[in-house]
Design a protein around this motif. Structure first.
Motif, mmCIF file in Angstrom:
data_model
loop_
_atom_site.group_PDB
_atom_site.id
_atom_site.type_symbol
_atom_site.label_atom_id
_atom_site.label_comp_id
_atom_site.label_asym_id
_atom_site.label_seq_id
_atom_site.Cartn_x
_atom_site.Cartn_y
_atom_site.Cartn_z
ATOM 1 N N LEU A 58 0.849 -1.189 0.000
ATOM 2 C CA LEU A 58 0.000 0.000 0.000
ATOM 3 C C LEU A 58 0.881 1.234 0.000
ATOM 4 O O LEU A 58 1.850 1.314 0.760
ATOM 5 N N ALA A 59 0.550 2.192 -0.866
ATOM 6 C CA ALA A 59 1.255 3.475 -0.910
ATOM 7 C C ALA A 59 0.235 4.564 -0.617
ATOM 8 O O ALA A 59 -0.772 4.681 -1.313
ATOM 9 N N VAL A 60 0.468 5.334 0.438
ATOM 10 C CA VAL A 60 -0.457 6.410 0.828
ATOM 11 C C VAL A 60 0.330 7.698 1.043
ATOM 12 O O VAL A 60 1.525 7.677 1.329
ATOM 13 N N ASP A 61 -0.374 8.809 0.900
ATOM 14 C CA ASP A 61 0.211 10.110 1.205
ATOM 15 C C ASP A 61 -0.862 10.950 1.877
ATOM 16 O O ASP A 61 -2.046 10.883 1.525
ATOM 17 N N ALA A 62 -0.452 11.763 2.825
ATOM 18 C CA ALA A 62 -1.365 12.595 3.599
ATOM 19 C C ALA A 62 -1.880 13.754 2.741
ATOM 20 O O ALA A 62 -1.268 14.126 1.745
ATOM 21 N N PRO A 63 -3.010 14.356 3.138
ATOM 22 C CA PRO A 63 -3.549 15.488 2.365
ATOM 23 C C PRO A 63 -2.841 16.807 2.658
ATOM 24 O O PRO A 63 -3.406 17.873 2.455
ATOM 25 N N LEU A 64 -1.629 16.751 3.153
ATOM 26 C CA LEU A 64 -0.842 17.944 3.455
ATOM 27 C C LEU A 64 0.496 17.878 2.749
ATOM 28 O O LEU A 64 1.063 16.809 2.567
ATOM 29 N N THR A 65 1.025 19.039 2.372
ATOM 30 C CA THR A 65 2.347 19.105 1.773
ATOM 31 C C THR A 65 3.372 19.279 2.881
ATOM 32 O O THR A 65 3.019 19.561 4.027
ATOM 33 N N PRO A 66 4.643 19.126 2.564
ATOM 34 C CA PRO A 66 5.662 19.452 3.565
ATOM 35 C C PRO A 66 5.582 20.942 3.938
ATOM 36 O O PRO A 66 4.951 21.733 3.238
ATOM 37 N N PRO A 67 6.195 21.333 5.038
ATOM 38 C CA PRO A 67 6.124 22.746 5.461
ATOM 39 C C PRO A 67 6.556 23.690 4.333
ATOM 40 O O PRO A 67 7.537 23.460 3.646
ATOM 41 N N ASN A 68 5.763 24.759 4.169
ATOM 42 C CA ASN A 68 5.997 25.735 3.114
ATOM 43 C C ASN A 68 6.607 26.988 3.738
ATOM 44 O O ASN A 68 6.019 27.603 4.626
ATOM 45 N N ALA A 69 7.762 27.402 3.244
ATOM 46 C CA ALA A 69 8.448 28.575 3.803
ATOM 47 C C ALA A 69 7.684 29.854 3.490
ATOM 48 O O ALA A 69 7.731 30.818 4.264
ATOM 49 N N ASP A 70 6.950 29.892 2.366
ATOM 50 C CA ASP A 70 6.194 31.094 2.006
ATOM 51 C C ASP A 70 4.972 31.286 2.891
ATOM 52 O O ASP A 70 4.446 32.393 3.003
ATOM 53 N N ALA A 71 4.484 30.232 3.528
ATOM 54 C CA ALA A 71 3.300 30.299 4.401
ATOM 55 C C ALA A 71 3.712 30.192 5.857
ATOM 56 O O ALA A 71 2.987 29.615 6.666
ATOM 57 N N PHE A 72 4.880 30.739 6.206
ATOM 58 C CA PHE A 72 5.383 30.752 7.583
ATOM 59 C C PHE A 72 5.537 29.353 8.167
ATOM 60 O O PHE A 72 5.294 29.119 9.348
ATOM 61 N N GLY A 73 5.896 28.376 7.326
ATOM 62 C CA GLY A 73 6.154 27.011 7.784
ATOM 63 C C GLY A 73 4.926 26.137 7.891
ATOM 64 O O GLY A 73 5.008 25.005 8.350
ATOM 65 N N LEU A 74 3.760 26.646 7.480
ATOM 66 C CA LEU A 74 2.539 25.844 7.536
ATOM 67 C C LEU A 74 2.414 25.027 6.247
ATOM 68 O O LEU A 74 2.756 25.503 5.167
ATOM 69 N N PRO A 75 1.891 23.816 6.352
ATOM 70 C CA PRO A 75 1.726 23.017 5.128
ATOM 71 C C PRO A 75 0.500 23.471 4.335
ATOM 72 O O PRO A 75 -0.441 24.038 4.878
ATOM 73 N N ASP A 76 0.539 23.216 3.043
ATOM 74 C CA ASP A 76 -0.604 23.493 2.172
ATOM 75 C C ASP A 76 -1.475 22.245 2.083
ATOM 76 O O ASP A 76 -1.032 21.130 2.363
ATOM 77 N N LEU A 77 -2.723 22.452 1.664
ATOM 78 C CA LEU A 77 -3.634 21.324 1.466
ATOM 79 C C LEU A 77 -3.469 20.777 0.044
ATOM 80 O O LEU A 77 -3.203 21.523 -0.897
ATOM 81 N N LYS A 78 -3.642 19.481 -0.095
ATOM 82 C CA LYS A 78 -3.640 18.840 -1.407
ATOM 83 C C LYS A 78 -4.547 17.622 -1.334
ATOM 84 O O LYS A 78 -5.006 17.229 -0.257
ATOM 85 N N LEU A 79 -4.811 17.029 -2.483
ATOM 86 C CA LEU A 79 -5.660 15.840 -2.502
ATOM 87 C C LEU A 79 -4.903 14.657 -1.887
ATOM 88 O O LEU A 79 -3.707 14.482 -2.134
#
Length: 170
Positions: free
Chosen positions: A125-146
């Motif tokens: 099984l290969a899964v990935d969370a609906p979040l991206t790694p921390p984004n430096a442009d968004a003050f270290g908050l992750p972005d949402l993704k499918l």
């Protein structure tokens, strides 16, 4: 007997035993020979019966691959790994008498299907969370993704072979 003579004899016996094991194709694949004893039936019925010997494989589980980091993903790849199992396909060695179908020179038929290697990988099984790694442009908050999920299909690899022959007195 001197100790050097005993050692030489023991070494020769060990080498002969190792050679006998190495010459057996079933030992290379991890199979157990299974003969079909028909000698008593042949003697009681006074009829020549087929000689049948088989090989049953012994499966050996392997070590699964561990999770590995993939850039751009929050979870590592291979969170649920595929389990490898190796063993062998069953083998068969059969010699049977037949009436003189093709003439007087052909009164036995033989089938030799030796045990062959088999390698499998179970499903994963290969899964990935609906979040991206921390984004430096968004003050270290992750972005949402499918979210992503995938099933890794099982793998089966083998190369079976067989020989068929007719002869006089196989």
């Amino acid at each position: 007997m001197k100790s050097t003579t005993r050692g030489t004899v023991a070494a020769a016996l060990m080498a002969a035993a190792a050679g006998a094991v190495a010459a057996t194709p079933a030992a290379a694949v991890g199979t157990v020979p299974v003969p079909l004893p028909l000698g008593g039936v042949e003697k009681s019925l006074h009829v020549e019966l087929p000689e049948v010997t088989g090989q049953v494989p012994v499966p050996k589980p392997g070590a699964p691959e561990g999770p590995r980091y993939v850039e751009g993903r929050l979870l590592p790849a291979g969170v649920v790994p595929r389990l490898p199992v190796s063993g062998g396909l069953p083998g068969l060695d059969m010699r049977a008498p037949v009436p003189h179908v093709l003439g007087d020179d052909f009164d036995h038929v033989g089938v030799d299907a030796p045990a062959s290697d088999l390698r499998t990988l179970g499903p994963g099984l290969a899964v990935d969370a609906p979040l991206t790694p921390p984004n430096a442009d968004a003050f270290g908050l992750p972005d949402l993704k499918l979210p992503q999920a995938g099933v890794l299909t099982p793998v089966l690899q083998a190369t079976p072979a067989a020989d068929l022959g007719m002869s006089s007195g196989l």
